[in-house]
Scaffold this motif. Structure first.
Motif, PDB file in Angstrom:
ATOM      1  N   GLU B  32      17.939   6.073  89.559  1.00 40.69           N
ATOM      2  CA  GLU B  32      17.311   6.535  88.466  1.00 40.69           C
ATOM      3  C   GLU B  32      17.849   6.095  86.942  1.00 40.69           C
ATOM      4  O   GLU B  32      17.602   6.053  85.518  1.00 40.69           O
ATOM      5  N   HIS B  33      19.166   5.187  87.734  1.00 44.27           N
ATOM      6  CA  HIS B  33      19.923   4.188  86.289  1.00 44.27           C
ATOM      7  C   HIS B  33      20.878   3.606  86.982  1.00 44.27           C
ATOM      8  O   HIS B  33      21.986   3.592  87.676  1.00 44.27           O
ATOM      9  N   PRO B  90      32.077  15.851  94.556  1.00 44.46           N
ATOM     10  CA  PRO B  90      33.963  15.914  95.366  1.00 44.46           C
ATOM     11  C   PRO B  90      34.671  14.298  95.903  1.00 44.46           C
ATOM     12  O   PRO B  90      34.771  14.223  95.373  1.00 44.46           O
ATOM     13  N   ILE B 108      33.994   4.504  79.636  1.00 43.89           N
ATOM     14  CA  ILE B 108      33.064   4.297  80.538  1.00 43.89           C
ATOM     15  C   ILE B 108      31.744   3.519  79.554  1.00 43.89           C
ATOM     16  O   ILE B 108      31.915   3.679  78.263  1.00 43.89           O
ATOM     17  N   GLN B 110      28.056   2.444  77.963  1.00 44.17           N
ATOM     18  CA  GLN B 110      26.611   3.543  76.831  1.00 44.17           C
ATOM     19  C   GLN B 110      25.887   4.203  78.618  1.00 44.17           C
ATOM     20  O   GLN B 110      25.368   5.087  77.811  1.00 44.17           O
ATOM     21  N   ALA B 111      25.837   3.609  79.077  1.00 39.24           N
ATOM     22  CA  ALA B 111      24.301   4.112  79.656  1.00 39.24           C
ATOM     23  C   ALA B 111      24.670   4.339  81.211  1.00 39.24           C
ATOM     24  O   ALA B 111      23.755   5.532  81.855  1.00 39.24           O
ATOM     25  N   ILE B 112      25.739   4.949  81.397  1.00 39.48           N
ATOM     26  CA  ILE B 112      26.162   6.571  82.172  1.00 39.48           C
ATOM     27  C   ILE B 112      25.683   7.708  81.885  1.00 39.48           C
ATOM     28  O   ILE B 112      25.382   7.887  80.610  1.00 39.48           O
ATOM     29  N   PRO B 113      25.522   7.939  82.859  1.00 36.62           N
ATOM     30  CA  PRO B 113      24.364   9.703  82.513  1.00 36.62           C
ATOM     31  C   PRO B 113      25.897  10.686  82.019  1.00 36.62           C
ATOM     32  O   PRO B 113      26.458  10.727  82.541  1.00 36.62           O
ATOM     33  N   TYR B 114      24.950  11.325  81.191  1.00 38.04           N
ATOM     34  CA  TYR B 114      25.826  12.263  80.093  1.00 38.04           C
ATOM     35  C   TYR B 114      25.901  13.533  81.082  1.00 38.04           C
ATOM     36  O   TYR B 114      27.425  13.396  81.471  1.00 38.04           O
ATOM     37  N   GLY B 115      25.754  13.776  82.238  1.00 37.95           N
ATOM     38  CA  GLY B 115      25.601  14.395  82.852  1.00 37.95           C
ATOM     39  C   GLY B 115      27.410  14.192  83.963  1.00 37.95           C
ATOM     40  O   GLY B 115      27.484  15.268  84.404  1.00 37.95           O
ATOM     41  N   TYR B 116      26.686  12.954  84.253  1.00 42.86           N
ATOM     42  CA  TYR B 116      27.221  12.464  85.543  1.00 42.86           C
ATOM     43  C   TYR B 116      28.932  12.340  85.080  1.00 42.86           C
ATOM     44  O   TYR B 116      29.838  12.834  86.531  1.00 42.86           O
ATOM     45  N   GLN B 118      29.829  14.555  82.862  1.00 48.34           N
ATOM     46  CA  GLN B 118      30.162  16.190  82.498  1.00 48.34           C
ATOM     47  C   GLN B 118      30.305  16.325  84.084  1.00 48.34           C
ATOM     48  O   GLN B 118      31.736  17.225  84.005  1.00 48.34           O
ATOM     49  N   THR B 119      29.872  16.221  85.315  1.00 48.04           N
ATOM     50  CA  THR B 119      30.480  16.723  85.815  1.00 48.04           C
ATOM     51  C   THR B 119      31.545  16.226  86.834  1.00 48.04           C
ATOM     52  O   THR B 119      32.314  16.657  87.503  1.00 48.04           O
ATOM     53  N   GLN B 123      36.411  18.293  86.521  1.00 53.90           N
ATOM     54  CA  GLN B 123      37.614  18.226  87.971  1.00 53.90           C
ATOM     55  C   GLN B 123      38.559  17.790  87.218  1.00 53.90           C
ATOM     56  O   GLN B 123      39.177  17.998  88.180  1.00 53.90           O
ATOM     57  N   ILE B 129      37.832  10.729  77.633  1.00 51.95           N
ATOM     58  CA  ILE B 129      36.488   9.698  77.349  1.00 51.95           C
ATOM     59  C   ILE B 129      37.169   8.923  76.863  1.00 51.95           C
ATOM     60  O   ILE B 129      37.091   9.573  75.893  1.00 51.95           O
TER      61      ILE B 129
END
Lengths: 385, 385
Positions: B32-33, B90, B108, B110-116, B118-119, B123, B129
């Protein structure tokens, strides 16, 4: 066109986000980042920002193509970016500014581009991003995971054409007709589905001859390789007949199998059938995935992907059929998903062994009030040589 | 396959990011990206995380499909997610942990998914960032904006097939042969380019008959509408012959034009020709865009998109040909892009008027050491009725 979310589900969205103190939900779809929630919540097919004003229960669309939005979307207001110097970004920021008061809390889904959020919110320094995927994404996924009667009726058109294609492919492949290469088979499906009334493919048709069926997603999706090469081959295709897509994998056994291939085929069929049988009694989706994974692992193989997923406006829709994790961190982020009426899911176990071959059998299942109903007709196709 | 970035450009990337104090560059490509930098920097086609360790000048790939990565990528290490319980997330976090010391600075795009982001960084709590699009994205865009001799030679195969397709389409359309609908024309191009040796389409072929050519990007991209309807029509297609895509729009004038259509066609042709002439002397790309936009606006129209863009591993590659903004905020984020040898760009002025029609003329231009060279052969095609 109109939005796909029902009024009842939209009310759940508003109520839940209001309880979480979110003022605006910010959805974005662009060429390099597709978000199915755009089409689901607004009806607009692509390339836009959507603001859902939770307090006032209003929706604002900032599309790249204003005319298209006028024809396709079902929202309270469509913004014309031509009215803003600098186009999309100023139009998006200004629209958001008009909606919110001071210290707004902006909810975002996980997949939204990092930079897009930063750029738009740069203009609203007191805005707070609410990044809470377990609440925001889970809610959106949950709403989409059961289909309305209207969505199921649209999906049935895709299913019907898929079944016709399976029959025709079986006939053509077993009778050694004009289909010589992977590309011939892909083009047959792509053209024939349109003759049968489809809008287009649900995703790029993937064909793997036995030379490379060990690739999970072949790259390129279909090539000039001969389909007649003995061994295990497959086609994975989706029909988009009226906005929603089917997802079917039809596997082929070409010529005589060696014992490794026989074991792969038998294991996949067994996993497929037992997973479908488990749908009758399982409470949670992970139980279904585990039945198939246990069978595959007991046979000495490993499945490199999940057992299945929802289908709908996008081919990989919620819910997902995965094994429940044992790792503590992963378990903390896990919620059991119950099987529910209205879910439409794929069951697609697969095994991939380099230098032997890959085999995946995939059918679509609707969970009805009377139980699970397998609606597609895929099965291993044996081709003599 | 191997990566497309040259060794010289990779050194520029390492040196520049090192000077900015960035420890690791984090690139992500998923269903999706899509991020063209994945293919550009690693050679791996799709669905992976890529870490570029700036200090140690090493690259680590965490692909969804390990076998595919082994065959396609050119990196220092490929991680097998099957070795990690819980798979991708993981594996990605653990790989990053192994690369970095304490307080790592993660760059990073610009277009990288925000949630990715963060996830994965969840860890590594002390990670920082570095979101600096004017430096990170501009650098990546700049590297991709000029093509190496190898990239240009690959692109020339796509150009050659495109030109053959333009000739064949002109012949078929003017002789009223078997092409009846938008879909017929799209399928002719999609199938014929493969017969001519293409890998596949560079993007979904778009055909707009006169009934809807006022849509900028038709939705669906090609439909069952008749091509013979009098008025303005077009096909916008890309050929991917060897990894890089062309991008050509061939416009049709079907039957007699009314005076509004005549004005649209004449204005677009004039803007197209003057923009190409301007490439001979312009220092900056925005000057070229402004020539075309001024002509279109002087005629009383508005162009709802930029004048053109780079082509390469993705159809909308850098650089972009846009008007220089006047708005202060926008101007602060603006950098003049000089015309440079090795750029390969489209020139594609278009005008779209509801109930009259849309008209876009698009050709590809390579900026050589001897000046700009128009390498495609698109032109208005007049069809008598």
């Amino acid at each position: 066109m109109s939005r796909f979310v029902t009024r009842e589900k939209l009310t759940i969205l508003y109520d839940t986000l209001e309880n979480q103190g979110i003022d605006v939900l910010f959805i974005r779809d662009s060429e390099e980042h597709r978000d199915v929630n755009m089409k689901y919540l607004s009806g607009h097919p692509e390339d836009a920002s959507l603001f859902i004003d939770i307090q006032n229960r209003q929706t604002f669309l900032v599309p790249w193509d204003y005319q298209l939005a006028k024809d396709y979307s079902e929202v309270d207001q469509v913004i014309n970016i031509a009215d803003y110097e600098g186009g999309l970004i100023p139009a998006t920021s200004e629209t958001l500014k008009k909606i919110v008061d001071s210290n707004p809390k902006i909810g975002i889904p996980q997949a939204i581009p990092y930079g897009y959020v930063q750029t738009v919110l740069d203009q609203i320094p007191d805005a707070k991003i609410v990044y809470n995927p377990r609440e925001i994404d889970s809610l959106l996924d949950k709403l989409r995971s059961t289909k309305s009667p209207q969505e199921i009726s649209l999906l049935k058109k895709s299913i019907e054409i898929s079944n016709q294609l399976v029959d025709e492919m079986e006939e053509r492949m077993t009778n050694h007709t004009d289909i010589k290469t992977e590309l011939d088979l892909a083009l047959f499906v792509d053209i024939r589905m349109r003759e049968l009334g489809a809008f287009g493919v649900g995703f790029e048709t993937l064909v793997a001859s036995s030379a490379r069926s060990w690739q999970i997603h072949t790259y390129p999706r279909a090539d000039q390789l001969p389909m007649s090469r003995p061994g295990l081959a497959l086609i994975d295709f989706g029909v988009n007949a009226a906005g929603l897509t089917s997802d079917v994998t039809l596997p082929f056994v070409i010529g005589k199998m060696n014992s490794k291939m026989e074991k792969i085929v038998a294991t996949v069929e067994h996993a497929h059938n037992e997973a479908i049988a488990k749908l009758d009694e399982a409470r949670f989706l992970h139980e279904v995935a585990e039945v198939a994974i246990d069978i595959i692992e007991a046979a000495g193989f490993k499945m490199p992907h999940g057992l299945g997923h929802g289908i709908g406006l996008t081919v990989h829709d919620s819910p997902f059929l995965r094994k429940k994790p044992t790792h503590e961190t992963l378990l903390n982020n896990w919620t059991d998903t119950p099987l529910e009426e209205g879910m439409v899911i794929t069951i697609e176990p697969g095994i991939y062994e380099k230098d032997v071959g890959g085999f995946r059998l995939e059918n679509d299942v609707i969970i009805t009030s009377k139980g699970p109903k397998v609606v597609t007709n895929s099965h291993p196709v044996y081709i003599d040589q």
